[in-house]
Design a protein around this motif. Structure first.
Motif, PDB file in Angstrom:
ATOM      1  N   GLY A   9       0.917  -1.339  -0.035  1.00  0.00           N
ATOM      2  CA  GLY A   9      -0.005  -0.117  -0.064  1.00  0.00           C
ATOM      3  C   GLY A   9       0.896   1.198   0.055  1.00  0.00           C
ATOM      4  O   GLY A   9       2.066   1.125  -0.002  1.00  0.00           O
ATOM      5  N   ARG A  38     -12.103  -3.901   0.839  1.00  0.00           N
ATOM      6  CA  ARG A  38     -11.431  -2.690   1.216  1.00  0.00           C
ATOM      7  C   ARG A  38     -12.606  -1.841   1.949  1.00  0.00           C
ATOM      8  O   ARG A  38     -13.740  -2.105   1.929  1.00  0.00           O
ATOM      9  N   THR A  89      -9.513   5.032  -2.505  1.00  0.00           N
ATOM     10  CA  THR A  89      -8.732   5.227  -1.195  1.00  0.00           C
ATOM     11  C   THR A  89      -9.653   4.416   0.108  1.00  0.00           C
ATOM     12  O   THR A  89     -10.695   4.451  -0.137  1.00  0.00           O
ATOM     13  N   VAL A  91      -8.682   1.281   3.137  1.00  0.00           N
ATOM     14  CA  VAL A  91      -7.631   0.053   3.642  1.00  0.00           C
ATOM     15  C   VAL A  91      -7.984  -1.288   3.025  1.00  0.00           C
ATOM     16  O   VAL A  91      -9.132  -1.659   3.051  1.00  0.00           O
ATOM     17  N   TYR A  92      -7.099  -1.815   2.266  1.00  0.00           N
ATOM     18  CA  TYR A  92      -7.471  -2.927   1.754  1.00  0.00           C
ATOM     19  C   TYR A  92      -6.820  -4.147   2.488  1.00  0.00           C
ATOM     20  O   TYR A  92      -5.825  -4.061   2.969  1.00  0.00           O
ATOM     21  N   SER A  93      -7.817  -5.264   2.696  1.00  0.00           N
ATOM     22  CA  SER A  93      -7.378  -6.457   3.189  1.00  0.00           C
ATOM     23  C   SER A  93      -7.732  -7.851   2.601  1.00  0.00           C
ATOM     24  O   SER A  93      -8.476  -8.022   1.560  1.00  0.00           O
ATOM     25  N   THR A 115      -3.798  -3.025   4.658  1.00  0.00           N
ATOM     26  CA  THR A 115      -2.741  -2.040   4.216  1.00  0.00           C
ATOM     27  C   THR A 115      -3.426  -0.618   3.324  1.00  0.00           C
ATOM     28  O   THR A 115      -4.623  -0.875   2.712  1.00  0.00           O
ATOM     29  N   GLN A 116      -3.137   0.570   3.717  1.00  0.00           N
ATOM     30  CA  GLN A 116      -3.641   1.574   3.625  1.00  0.00           C
ATOM     31  C   GLN A 116      -3.245   2.058   1.828  1.00  0.00           C
ATOM     32  O   GLN A 116      -1.990   2.148   1.655  1.00  0.00           O
ATOM     33  N   THR A 118      -3.882   5.351  -0.563  1.00  0.00           N
ATOM     34  CA  THR A 118      -4.217   6.396  -0.614  1.00  0.00           C
ATOM     35  C   THR A 118      -4.250   6.917  -2.009  1.00  0.00           C
ATOM     36  O   THR A 118      -3.095   7.055  -2.662  1.00  0.00           O
TER      37      THR A 118
END
Length: 121
Positions: A9, A38, A89, A91-93, A115-116, A118
Protein backbone atom coordinates in the motif's frame (compact mmCIF):
# COMPACT_ATOMS: atom_id res chain seq x y z
CA UNK A 1 -4.84 -21.84 10.81
CA UNK A 2 -3.80 -19.33 8.17
CA UNK A 3 -2.01 -16.06 8.82
CA UNK A 4 -2.15 -13.31 6.20
CA UNK A 5 0.15 -10.30 5.86
CA UNK A 6 -0.52 -7.59 3.30
CA UNK A 7 2.02 -5.21 1.82
CA UNK A 8 2.36 -2.76 -1.04
CA UNK A 9 0.00 0.00 0.00
CA UNK A 10 0.93 3.66 -0.16
CA UNK A 11 0.18 7.07 -1.58
CA UNK A 12 -0.26 7.45 -5.33
CA UNK A 13 -1.64 10.08 -7.66
CA UNK A 14 -4.84 9.50 -9.57
CA UNK A 15 -4.15 7.48 -12.69
CA UNK A 16 -1.23 5.70 -11.06
CA UNK A 17 -0.72 2.06 -10.13
CA UNK A 18 0.00 -0.02 -7.07
CA UNK A 19 0.52 -3.73 -6.55
CA UNK A 20 -0.65 -5.23 -3.30
CA UNK A 21 0.67 -8.54 -2.01
CA UNK A 22 -0.73 -10.87 0.60
CA UNK A 23 1.60 -13.54 1.98
CA UNK A 24 -0.05 -16.52 3.64
CA UNK A 25 1.30 -19.05 6.10
CA UNK A 26 0.27 -22.69 6.08
CA UNK A 27 0.57 -25.59 3.69
CA UNK A 28 -3.00 -25.55 2.38
CA UNK A 29 -2.93 -22.14 0.68
CA UNK A 30 -3.92 -23.53 -2.70
CA UNK A 31 -7.17 -24.94 -1.30
CA UNK A 32 -8.45 -21.51 -0.26
CA UNK A 33 -10.25 -18.92 -2.26
CA UNK A 34 -8.45 -15.63 -1.68
CA UNK A 35 -10.29 -12.35 -1.62
CA UNK A 36 -9.50 -8.66 -1.42
CA UNK A 37 -11.85 -6.30 0.38
CA UNK A 38 -11.57 -2.61 1.15
CA UNK A 39 -13.01 -0.21 3.66
CA UNK A 40 -12.99 3.55 3.39
CA UNK A 41 -13.55 5.81 6.40
CA UNK A 42 -17.21 5.91 7.35
CA UNK A 43 -18.16 3.25 4.82
CA UNK A 44 -18.97 -0.43 4.89
CA UNK A 45 -16.35 -2.97 3.91
CA UNK A 46 -16.80 -3.88 0.27
CA UNK A 47 -15.73 -6.69 -1.99
CA UNK A 48 -12.99 -5.92 -4.50
CA UNK A 49 -11.83 -9.18 -6.07
CA UNK A 50 -11.46 -12.90 -5.43
CA UNK A 51 -9.59 -15.80 -6.96
CA UNK A 52 -10.37 -19.46 -6.56
CA UNK A 53 -8.47 -22.40 -8.04
CA UNK A 54 -9.77 -21.66 -11.52
CA UNK A 55 -11.73 -18.41 -11.59
CA UNK A 56 -11.52 -14.74 -10.79
CA UNK A 57 -14.26 -12.38 -9.63
CA UNK A 58 -14.35 -8.60 -9.57
CA UNK A 59 -16.54 -5.83 -8.26
CA UNK A 60 -17.99 -3.75 -11.07
CA UNK A 61 -16.22 -0.68 -9.73
CA UNK A 62 -12.76 -2.18 -10.35
CA UNK A 63 -13.38 -4.40 -13.36
CA UNK A 64 -10.94 -3.59 -16.14
CA UNK A 65 -8.61 -1.69 -13.78
CA UNK A 66 -7.65 -4.26 -11.13
CA UNK A 67 -6.25 -7.76 -11.63
CA UNK A 68 -6.07 -10.44 -8.98
CA UNK A 69 -3.60 -13.30 -9.28
CA UNK A 70 -1.97 -15.89 -7.08
CA UNK A 71 1.28 -17.82 -6.85
CA UNK A 72 0.54 -21.03 -4.98
CA UNK A 73 4.21 -21.99 -4.87
CA UNK A 74 4.91 -18.81 -2.89
CA UNK A 75 1.64 -18.76 -0.92
CA UNK A 76 0.96 -15.26 -2.17
CA UNK A 77 -1.96 -13.45 -3.74
CA UNK A 78 -1.58 -10.17 -5.61
CA UNK A 79 -3.83 -7.27 -6.53
CA UNK A 80 -2.53 -5.16 -9.40
CA UNK A 81 -4.35 -1.83 -9.33
CA UNK A 82 -4.14 0.43 -12.37
CA UNK A 83 -5.83 3.69 -13.29
CA UNK A 84 -6.40 4.42 -9.64
CA UNK A 85 -9.05 6.93 -8.63
CA UNK A 86 -9.48 8.95 -5.43
CA UNK A 87 -12.53 6.81 -4.63
CA UNK A 88 -10.24 3.77 -4.45
CA UNK A 89 -8.76 5.21 -1.24
CA UNK A 90 -9.31 2.68 1.55
CA UNK A 91 -7.70 0.08 3.75
CA UNK A 92 -7.32 -3.05 1.65
CA UNK A 93 -7.44 -6.43 3.36
CA UNK A 94 -6.94 -9.90 2.03
CA UNK A 95 -8.92 -12.87 3.25
CA UNK A 96 -8.93 -16.65 2.89
CA UNK A 97 -11.97 -18.88 2.84
CA UNK A 98 -13.67 -21.88 1.30
CA UNK A 99 -17.36 -20.94 1.27
CA UNK A 100 -19.51 -19.24 -1.35
CA UNK A 101 -20.42 -16.66 -2.33
CA UNK A 102 -16.93 -15.25 -2.62
CA UNK A 103 -18.19 -11.68 -2.66
CA UNK A 104 -19.43 -11.80 0.93
CA UNK A 105 -16.96 -10.98 3.69
CA UNK A 106 -18.54 -13.28 6.25
CA UNK A 107 -17.76 -16.28 4.02
CA UNK A 108 -14.06 -15.82 4.75
CA UNK A 109 -12.36 -17.40 7.75
CA UNK A 110 -9.01 -15.62 7.92
CA UNK A 111 -8.10 -11.97 7.52
CA UNK A 112 -4.98 -9.88 7.31
CA UNK A 113 -4.45 -6.58 9.13
CA UNK A 114 -4.86 -4.49 6.02
CA UNK A 115 -2.75 -1.99 4.11
CA UNK A 116 -3.64 1.64 3.43
CA UNK A 117 -4.05 2.83 -0.14
CA UNK A 118 -4.44 6.56 -0.66
CA UNK A 119 -5.09 8.05 -4.09
CA UNK A 120 -4.66 11.80 -4.39
CA UNK A 121 -6.48 13.86 -6.99
Amino acid sequence: QVQLVESGGGLVQAGGSLRLSCAASGRTFSSYTMGWFRQAPGKEREFVAAISWSSTYYADSVKGRFTISRDNAKNTVFLQMNSLKPEDTAVYSCAAGTRRPYTIATMYDYWGQGTQVTVSS
